[in-house]
Design an enzyme around this catalytic site. Structure first.
Site, PDB file in Angstrom:
ATOM      1  N   LYS A  52       0.799  -1.234   0.000  1.00 11.61           N
ATOM      2  CA  LYS A  52       0.000   0.000   0.000  1.00 11.61           C
ATOM      3  C   LYS A  52       0.830   1.282   0.000  1.00 11.61           C
ATOM      4  CE  LYS A  52      -3.330  -1.170  -0.658  1.00 11.61           C
ATOM      5  NZ  LYS A  52      -3.593  -1.898  -1.949  1.00 11.61           N
ATOM      6  N   TRP A  57       1.565   2.178  -8.716  1.00  7.00           N
ATOM      7  CA  TRP A  57       1.899   3.457  -9.341  1.00  7.00           C
ATOM      8  C   TRP A  57       3.329   3.409  -9.910  1.00  7.00           C
ATOM      9  CZ3 TRP A  57       2.054   8.660  -6.132  1.00  7.00           C
ATOM     10  CH2 TRP A  57       2.103   9.734  -7.013  1.00  7.00           C
ATOM     11  N   THR A 111       8.072  -7.133  -5.387  1.00  6.38           N
ATOM     12  CA  THR A 111       7.997  -7.892  -4.133  1.00  6.38           C
ATOM     13  C   THR A 111       7.625  -6.969  -2.989  1.00  6.38           C
ATOM     14  OG1 THR A 111       9.092  -9.500  -2.705  1.00  6.38           O
ATOM     15  CG2 THR A 111      10.422  -7.636  -3.411  1.00  6.38           C
ATOM     16  N   HIS A 112       6.986  -7.557  -1.963  1.00  7.26           N
ATOM     17  CA  HIS A 112       6.760  -6.836  -0.707  1.00  7.26           C
ATOM     18  C   HIS A 112       7.564  -7.495   0.417  1.00  7.26           C
ATOM     19  CE1 HIS A 112       3.507  -4.493  -2.347  1.00  7.26           C
ATOM     20  NE2 HIS A 112       2.669  -5.493  -2.450  1.00  7.26           N
ATOM     21  N   SER A 142      -4.807   2.630   4.288  1.00  7.78           N
ATOM     22  CA  SER A 142      -4.952   1.985   2.990  1.00  7.78           C
ATOM     23  C   SER A 142      -4.989   0.456   3.148  1.00  7.78           C
ATOM     24  CB  SER A 142      -3.793   2.408   2.081  1.00  7.78           C
ATOM     25  OG  SER A 142      -3.944   1.866   0.792  1.00  7.78           O
ATOM     26  N   THR A 231       0.129   8.278 -15.705  1.00 14.53           N
ATOM     27  CA  THR A 231       0.227   7.585 -14.414  1.00 14.53           C
ATOM     28  C   THR A 231      -0.390   8.399 -13.269  1.00 14.53           C
ATOM     29  OG1 THR A 231       2.465   8.424 -14.100  1.00 14.53           O
ATOM     30  CG2 THR A 231       2.274   6.229 -15.066  1.00 14.53           C
ATOM     31  N   MET A 236      -5.056   6.235 -13.832  1.00 18.30           N
ATOM     32  CA  MET A 236      -4.865   4.829 -13.438  1.00 18.30           C
ATOM     33  C   MET A 236      -6.140   4.232 -12.858  1.00 18.30           C
ATOM     34  SD  MET A 236      -0.899   4.541 -12.163  1.00 18.30           S
ATOM     35  CE  MET A 236      -1.178   2.898 -11.493  1.00 18.30           C
ATOM     36  N   PHE A 259      -9.588  -0.653  -5.395  1.00 22.01           N
ATOM     37  CA  PHE A 259      -8.125  -0.696  -5.258  1.00 22.01           C
ATOM     38  C   PHE A 259      -7.554   0.716  -5.329  1.00 22.01           C
ATOM     39  CE2 PHE A 259      -3.763  -0.951  -6.508  1.00 22.01           C
ATOM     40  CZ  PHE A 259      -3.283  -1.999  -5.761  1.00 22.01           C
ATOM     41  N   MET A 260      -8.009   1.490  -6.341  1.00 19.65           N
ATOM     42  CA  MET A 260      -7.623   2.894  -6.450  1.00 19.65           C
ATOM     43  C   MET A 260      -8.594   3.686  -5.591  1.00 19.65           C
ATOM     44  SD  MET A 260      -5.075   3.070  -8.577  1.00 19.65           S
ATOM     45  CE  MET A 260      -4.259   1.801  -9.552  1.00 19.65           C
ATOM     46  N   ARG A 261      -8.244   3.847  -4.331  1.00 24.05           N
ATOM     47  CA  ARG A 261      -9.192   4.328  -3.340  1.00 24.05           C
ATOM     48  C   ARG A 261      -9.210   5.856  -3.281  1.00 24.05           C
ATOM     49  NH1 ARG A 261      -9.213   5.377   2.180  1.00 24.05           N
ATOM     50  NH2 ARG A 261      -6.969   5.463   1.966  1.00 24.05           N
ATOM     51  N   GLY A 263      -5.700   7.813  -3.081  1.00 23.68           N
ATOM     52  CA  GLY A 263      -4.435   8.245  -3.650  1.00 23.68           C
ATOM     53  C   GLY A 263      -3.968   9.614  -3.191  1.00 23.68           C
TER      54      GLY A 263
HETATM   55  P1  A3P Z   1      -5.048   4.577  -0.995  1.00 19.73           P
HETATM   56  O1  A3P Z   1      -5.684   3.327  -0.474  1.00 19.73           O
HETATM   57  O2  A3P Z   1      -4.559   5.480   0.095  1.00 19.73           O
HETATM   58  O3  A3P Z   1      -5.892   5.308  -1.983  1.00 19.73           O
HETATM   59  P2  A3P Z   1      -0.041  -0.406  -3.668  1.00 19.73           P
HETATM   60  O4  A3P Z   1      -0.043  -0.288  -5.139  1.00 19.73           O
HETATM   61  O5  A3P Z   1       1.318  -0.425  -3.045  1.00 19.73           O
HETATM   62  O6  A3P Z   1      -0.943  -1.498  -3.193  1.00 19.73           O
HETATM   63  O7  A3P Z   1      -0.633   0.968  -3.097  1.00 19.73           O
HETATM   64  C1  A3P Z   1      -1.984   1.298  -3.276  1.00 19.73           C
HETATM   65  C2  A3P Z   1      -2.184   2.743  -2.852  1.00 19.73           C
HETATM   66  O8  A3P Z   1      -1.577   3.588  -3.859  1.00 19.73           O
HETATM   67  C3  A3P Z   1      -3.648   3.128  -2.789  1.00 19.73           C
HETATM   68  O9  A3P Z   1      -3.708   4.150  -1.782  1.00 19.73           O
HETATM   69  C4  A3P Z   1      -3.866   3.673  -4.199  1.00 19.73           C
HETATM   70  O10 A3P Z   1      -4.996   4.502  -4.321  1.00 19.73           O
HETATM   71  C5  A3P Z   1      -2.569   4.451  -4.388  1.00 19.73           C
HETATM   72  N1  A3P Z   1      -2.276   4.728  -5.797  1.00 19.73           N
HETATM   73  C6  A3P Z   1      -2.324   3.879  -6.843  1.00 19.73           C
HETATM   74  N2  A3P Z   1      -2.030   4.510  -7.999  1.00 19.73           N
HETATM   75  C7  A3P Z   1      -1.785   5.804  -7.664  1.00 19.73           C
HETATM   76  C8  A3P Z   1      -1.428   6.957  -8.426  1.00 19.73           C
HETATM   77  N3  A3P Z   1      -1.282   6.913  -9.748  1.00 19.73           N
HETATM   78  N4  A3P Z   1      -1.255   8.124  -7.758  1.00 19.73           N
HETATM   79  C9  A3P Z   1      -1.417   8.175  -6.411  1.00 19.73           C
HETATM   80  N5  A3P Z   1      -1.744   7.121  -5.636  1.00 19.73           N
HETATM   81  C10 A3P Z   1      -1.928   5.937  -6.261  1.00 19.73           C
END
Ligand code: A3P
Length: 265
Positions: A52, A57, A111-112, A142, A231, A236, A259-261, A263
Protein backbone atom coordinates in the site's frame (compact mmCIF):
# COMPACT_ATOMS: atom_id res chain seq x y z
CA UNK A 1 -14.36 -28.48 -11.61
CA UNK A 2 -15.16 -26.62 -8.38
CA UNK A 3 -18.06 -24.18 -8.52
CA UNK A 4 -17.17 -20.57 -7.80
CA UNK A 5 -18.81 -20.94 -4.38
CA UNK A 6 -16.41 -23.76 -3.49
CA UNK A 7 -13.52 -21.62 -4.70
CA UNK A 8 -14.67 -18.82 -2.41
CA UNK A 9 -14.80 -21.14 0.56
CA UNK A 10 -11.45 -22.60 -0.35
CA UNK A 11 -9.55 -19.32 -0.78
CA UNK A 12 -11.44 -16.97 1.48
CA UNK A 13 -9.67 -15.35 4.41
CA UNK A 14 -7.28 -18.08 5.65
CA UNK A 15 -5.24 -17.08 8.74
CA UNK A 16 -1.74 -15.67 8.12
CA UNK A 17 1.16 -18.13 8.31
CA UNK A 18 4.52 -17.12 9.80
CA UNK A 19 7.73 -17.73 7.84
CA UNK A 20 10.93 -16.87 9.78
CA UNK A 21 8.67 -14.95 12.15
CA UNK A 22 7.02 -12.89 9.37
CA UNK A 23 3.23 -13.28 8.99
CA UNK A 24 2.27 -13.92 5.35
CA UNK A 25 -0.85 -14.74 3.34
CA UNK A 26 -1.18 -18.54 3.54
CA UNK A 27 -0.65 -19.17 -0.19
CA UNK A 28 2.34 -16.80 -0.33
CA UNK A 29 3.91 -18.62 2.62
CA UNK A 30 3.71 -21.81 0.56
CA UNK A 31 5.91 -20.24 -2.16
CA UNK A 32 8.75 -19.27 0.17
CA UNK A 33 10.51 -22.61 -0.36
CA UNK A 34 10.37 -22.73 -4.19
CA UNK A 35 11.10 -18.98 -4.42
CA UNK A 36 14.53 -19.42 -2.88
CA UNK A 37 15.75 -21.13 -6.05
CA UNK A 38 14.56 -18.21 -8.22
CA UNK A 39 17.34 -17.16 -10.61
CA UNK A 40 17.72 -13.40 -11.00
CA UNK A 41 19.23 -11.90 -14.14
CA UNK A 42 21.63 -8.96 -13.90
CA UNK A 43 19.31 -6.76 -16.00
CA UNK A 44 16.26 -7.40 -13.78
CA UNK A 45 14.82 -4.46 -11.90
CA UNK A 46 13.18 -5.09 -8.54
CA UNK A 47 10.32 -2.90 -7.30
CA UNK A 48 10.23 -3.30 -3.56
CA UNK A 49 7.69 -1.80 -1.16
CA UNK A 50 5.78 -2.44 2.01
CA UNK A 51 2.16 -3.04 0.81
CA UNK A 52 0.00 0.00 0.00
CA UNK A 53 2.97 2.33 -0.47
CA UNK A 54 2.52 3.05 -4.19
CA UNK A 55 3.73 -0.22 -5.72
CA UNK A 56 1.23 -0.19 -8.58
CA UNK A 57 1.90 3.46 -9.34
CA UNK A 58 5.66 2.92 -9.50
CA UNK A 59 5.15 -0.27 -11.55
CA UNK A 60 3.12 1.61 -14.17
CA UNK A 61 5.72 4.41 -14.27
CA UNK A 62 8.54 1.89 -14.79
CA UNK A 63 6.58 -0.04 -17.40
CA UNK A 64 5.97 3.17 -19.31
CA UNK A 65 9.67 4.02 -19.11
CA UNK A 66 10.59 0.52 -20.36
CA UNK A 67 8.10 0.83 -23.24
CA UNK A 68 9.39 4.29 -24.16
CA UNK A 69 6.02 5.86 -23.32
CA UNK A 70 4.09 3.62 -25.74
CA UNK A 71 0.55 3.43 -24.31
CA UNK A 72 -0.55 0.61 -26.55
CA UNK A 73 2.25 -1.63 -25.29
CA UNK A 74 1.32 -0.74 -21.70
CA UNK A 75 -2.25 -1.83 -22.41
CA UNK A 76 -1.16 -5.30 -23.54
CA UNK A 77 -1.89 -6.95 -20.16
CA UNK A 78 -2.79 -6.22 -16.53
CA UNK A 79 -0.05 -4.79 -14.36
CA UNK A 80 0.41 -8.06 -12.40
CA UNK A 81 1.32 -9.81 -15.68
CA UNK A 82 3.56 -7.03 -17.01
CA UNK A 83 5.35 -6.82 -13.64
CA UNK A 84 5.41 -10.33 -12.10
CA UNK A 85 4.78 -10.39 -8.35
CA UNK A 86 7.44 -12.81 -7.08
CA UNK A 87 5.68 -14.33 -4.07
CA UNK A 88 2.13 -14.22 -5.48
CA UNK A 89 0.13 -17.43 -5.37
CA UNK A 90 -3.60 -18.06 -5.22
CA UNK A 91 -5.63 -21.12 -6.24
CA UNK A 92 -6.93 -20.80 -9.79
CA UNK A 93 -4.66 -17.88 -10.77
CA UNK A 94 -1.15 -18.09 -12.31
CA UNK A 95 1.48 -17.62 -9.60
CA UNK A 96 4.30 -15.08 -9.82
CA UNK A 97 6.81 -17.83 -10.63
CA UNK A 98 4.54 -19.14 -13.41
CA UNK A 99 4.06 -15.65 -14.86
CA UNK A 100 7.85 -15.21 -14.87
CA UNK A 101 8.30 -18.14 -17.27
CA UNK A 102 6.72 -16.04 -20.04
CA UNK A 103 8.41 -12.77 -19.13
CA UNK A 104 11.24 -11.72 -21.46
CA UNK A 105 14.26 -9.65 -20.37
CA UNK A 106 14.63 -6.92 -19.28
CA UNK A 107 12.24 -7.87 -16.49
CA UNK A 108 10.47 -5.69 -13.96
CA UNK A 109 9.80 -7.65 -10.76
CA UNK A 110 7.67 -6.80 -7.75
CA UNK A 111 8.00 -7.89 -4.13
CA UNK A 112 6.76 -6.84 -0.71
CA UNK A 113 9.01 -9.27 1.14
CA UNK A 114 11.22 -8.14 3.99
CA UNK A 115 14.92 -8.48 3.15
CA UNK A 116 15.32 -11.69 5.14
CA UNK A 117 12.92 -13.51 2.81
CA UNK A 118 14.04 -12.37 -0.66
CA UNK A 119 15.76 -14.90 -2.95
CA UNK A 120 19.54 -14.66 -2.47
CA UNK A 121 20.08 -14.52 -6.23
CA UNK A 122 18.68 -10.95 -6.33
CA UNK A 123 21.48 -9.85 -4.03
CA UNK A 124 24.18 -11.96 -5.71
CA UNK A 125 23.29 -10.59 -9.16
CA UNK A 126 23.33 -7.01 -7.77
CA UNK A 127 19.85 -6.47 -9.21
CA UNK A 128 18.89 -2.78 -9.11
CA UNK A 129 16.13 -1.99 -6.64
CA UNK A 130 13.64 0.86 -6.64
CA UNK A 131 12.03 1.12 -3.20
CA UNK A 132 9.05 3.32 -2.35
CA UNK A 133 8.19 4.23 1.22
CA UNK A 134 4.94 5.88 2.29
CA UNK A 135 4.15 7.37 5.68
CA UNK A 136 2.86 4.82 8.18
CA UNK A 137 -0.49 6.50 8.84
CA UNK A 138 -1.60 6.44 5.22
CA UNK A 139 -0.24 2.91 4.78
CA UNK A 140 -2.24 1.69 7.79
CA UNK A 141 -5.50 3.24 6.52
CA UNK A 142 -4.95 1.98 2.99
CA UNK A 143 -4.03 -1.49 4.25
CA UNK A 144 -7.15 -1.67 6.45
CA UNK A 145 -9.38 -0.92 3.47
CA UNK A 146 -7.44 -3.37 1.31
CA UNK A 147 -7.79 -6.15 3.90
CA UNK A 148 -11.56 -5.61 3.74
CA UNK A 149 -11.78 -5.94 -0.06
CA UNK A 150 -9.08 -8.57 -0.72
CA UNK A 151 -10.22 -12.00 0.44
CA UNK A 152 -6.75 -13.51 0.70
CA UNK A 153 -6.33 -11.63 3.99
CA UNK A 154 -7.94 -12.53 7.32
CA UNK A 155 -10.82 -10.33 8.43
CA UNK A 156 -9.21 -7.08 9.66
CA UNK A 157 -11.76 -6.64 12.47
CA UNK A 158 -12.29 -3.13 13.82
CA UNK A 159 -10.00 -0.25 12.87
CA UNK A 160 -8.71 0.04 16.45
CA UNK A 161 -7.89 -3.63 16.45
CA UNK A 162 -6.20 -3.52 13.06
CA UNK A 163 -4.12 -0.47 14.01
CA UNK A 164 -2.83 -2.27 17.11
CA UNK A 165 -1.86 -5.25 14.97
CA UNK A 166 -0.22 -3.01 12.36
CA UNK A 167 1.90 -1.25 14.99
CA UNK A 168 2.82 -4.62 16.47
CA UNK A 169 3.94 -6.02 13.09
CA UNK A 170 1.21 -8.66 13.23
CA UNK A 171 -0.18 -7.94 9.75
CA UNK A 172 0.79 -9.50 6.45
CA UNK A 173 4.51 -8.83 5.69
CA UNK A 174 5.16 -7.91 9.31
CA UNK A 175 6.50 -4.64 10.64
CA UNK A 176 6.32 -1.49 8.49
CA UNK A 177 8.99 0.08 10.70
CA UNK A 178 11.47 -2.72 10.11
CA UNK A 179 10.71 -2.89 6.36
CA UNK A 180 11.36 0.78 5.59
CA UNK A 181 14.53 0.69 7.70
CA UNK A 182 16.17 -2.49 6.47
CA UNK A 183 15.70 -1.62 2.79
CA UNK A 184 17.18 1.83 3.53
CA UNK A 185 20.18 0.16 5.10
CA UNK A 186 20.60 -2.12 2.09
CA UNK A 187 21.42 0.96 -0.01
CA UNK A 188 24.85 1.08 1.69
CA UNK A 189 25.94 -2.12 -0.04
CA UNK A 190 23.51 -2.55 -2.95
CA UNK A 191 22.16 -0.36 -5.79
CA UNK A 192 18.90 0.95 -4.29
CA UNK A 193 16.96 4.04 -5.35
CA UNK A 194 14.89 4.93 -2.28
CA UNK A 195 11.81 7.00 -3.13
CA UNK A 196 8.86 8.37 -1.16
CA UNK A 197 5.19 8.29 -2.12
CA UNK A 198 4.81 11.85 -0.83
CA UNK A 199 7.61 13.08 -3.13
CA UNK A 200 5.96 11.37 -6.09
CA UNK A 201 2.71 13.16 -5.26
CA UNK A 202 4.48 16.50 -4.86
CA UNK A 203 6.48 16.38 -8.07
CA UNK A 204 6.17 13.23 -10.19
CA UNK A 205 8.31 14.67 -12.97
CA UNK A 206 11.25 15.25 -10.64
CA UNK A 207 10.97 11.69 -9.29
CA UNK A 208 10.72 10.18 -12.79
CA UNK A 209 13.92 12.01 -13.69
CA UNK A 210 15.61 10.43 -10.65
CA UNK A 211 14.45 7.01 -11.83
CA UNK A 212 15.77 7.61 -15.35
CA UNK A 213 19.15 8.65 -13.99
CA UNK A 214 19.29 5.56 -11.77
CA UNK A 215 18.46 3.35 -14.75
CA UNK A 216 20.94 5.11 -17.01
CA UNK A 217 18.18 5.83 -19.50
CA UNK A 218 16.96 9.01 -21.11
CA UNK A 219 13.62 10.02 -22.58
CA UNK A 220 12.45 13.20 -24.27
CA UNK A 221 10.79 15.92 -22.22
CA UNK A 222 7.59 15.21 -24.10
CA UNK A 223 7.65 11.50 -23.25
CA UNK A 224 8.27 12.24 -19.56
CA UNK A 225 5.25 14.60 -19.55
CA UNK A 226 3.21 11.90 -21.23
CA UNK A 227 4.22 9.37 -18.53
CA UNK A 228 3.31 11.83 -15.75
CA UNK A 229 -0.10 12.33 -17.32
CA UNK A 230 -0.82 8.63 -17.93
CA UNK A 231 0.23 7.58 -14.41
CA UNK A 232 -1.89 10.16 -12.55
CA UNK A 233 -4.31 8.72 -10.00
CA UNK A 234 -7.33 9.66 -12.14
CA UNK A 235 -5.93 7.98 -15.26
CA UNK A 236 -4.87 4.83 -13.44
CA UNK A 237 -8.19 4.56 -11.61
CA UNK A 238 -10.02 4.23 -14.91
CA UNK A 239 -7.40 2.03 -16.58
CA UNK A 240 -8.44 -1.65 -16.35
CA UNK A 241 -4.83 -2.69 -17.00
CA UNK A 242 -3.73 -0.82 -13.87
CA UNK A 243 -6.69 -0.82 -11.47
CA UNK A 244 -7.00 -4.57 -10.68
CA UNK A 245 -10.60 -4.70 -11.95
CA UNK A 246 -9.61 -7.78 -14.02
CA UNK A 247 -9.16 -9.85 -10.82
CA UNK A 248 -12.17 -12.10 -9.99
CA UNK A 249 -14.58 -10.51 -7.51
CA UNK A 250 -14.21 -13.55 -5.23
CA UNK A 251 -10.64 -12.41 -4.66
CA UNK A 252 -10.96 -8.61 -4.74
CA UNK A 253 -14.31 -6.91 -4.21
CA UNK A 254 -14.02 -3.32 -5.42
CA UNK A 255 -17.57 -2.59 -4.24
CA UNK A 256 -16.28 -2.88 -0.65
CA UNK A 257 -13.34 -0.54 -1.33
CA UNK A 258 -11.81 0.14 -4.76
CA UNK A 259 -8.13 -0.70 -5.26
CA UNK A 260 -7.62 2.89 -6.45
CA UNK A 261 -9.19 4.33 -3.34
CA UNK A 262 -8.08 7.93 -2.69
CA UNK A 263 -4.44 8.25 -3.65
CA UNK A 264 -3.68 11.18 -1.37
CA UNK A 265 -1.32 12.04 1.50
P1 A3P B 1 -5.05 4.58 -1.00
O1 A3P B 1 -5.68 3.33 -0.47
O2 A3P B 1 -4.56 5.48 0.10
O3 A3P B 1 -5.89 5.31 -1.98
P2 A3P B 1 -0.04 -0.41 -3.67
O4 A3P B 1 -0.04 -0.29 -5.14
O5 A3P B 1 1.32 -0.43 -3.05
O6 A3P B 1 -0.94 -1.50 -3.19
O7 A3P B 1 -0.63 0.97 -3.10
C1 A3P B 1 -1.98 1.30 -3.28
C2 A3P B 1 -2.18 2.74 -2.85
O8 A3P B 1 -1.58 3.59 -3.86
C3 A3P B 1 -3.65 3.13 -2.79
O9 A3P B 1 -3.71 4.15 -1.78
C4 A3P B 1 -3.87 3.67 -4.20
O10 A3P B 1 -5.00 4.50 -4.32
C5 A3P B 1 -2.57 4.45 -4.39
N1 A3P B 1 -2.28 4.73 -5.80
C6 A3P B 1 -2.32 3.88 -6.84
N2 A3P B 1 -2.03 4.51 -8.00
C7 A3P B 1 -1.79 5.80 -7.66
C8 A3P B 1 -1.43 6.96 -8.43
N3 A3P B 1 -1.28 6.91 -9.75
N4 A3P B 1 -1.25 8.12 -7.76
C9 A3P B 1 -1.42 8.17 -6.41
N5 A3P B 1 -1.74 7.12 -5.64
C10 A3P B 1 -1.93 5.94 -6.26
Amino acid sequence: TPSSMELVQDTSRPPLVKVKGVPLIKYFAEVMGPLQSFQAWPDDLLISTYPKSGTTWLSEILEMIYQGGDLEKCHRAPIYIRVPFLEFKCPGVPSGLETLKDTPAPRLLKTHLPLGLIPQSLLDQKVKVVYVARNAKDVAVSYYNFYKMAKLYPDPGSWDNFLEKFMDGQVSYGSWYQHVQEWWELSRTHPVLYLFYEDLKENPKREIRKILEFLGRSLSEETVDHIVQHTSFEEMKKNPMANYSTIPTEMMDHSISPFMRKGVC
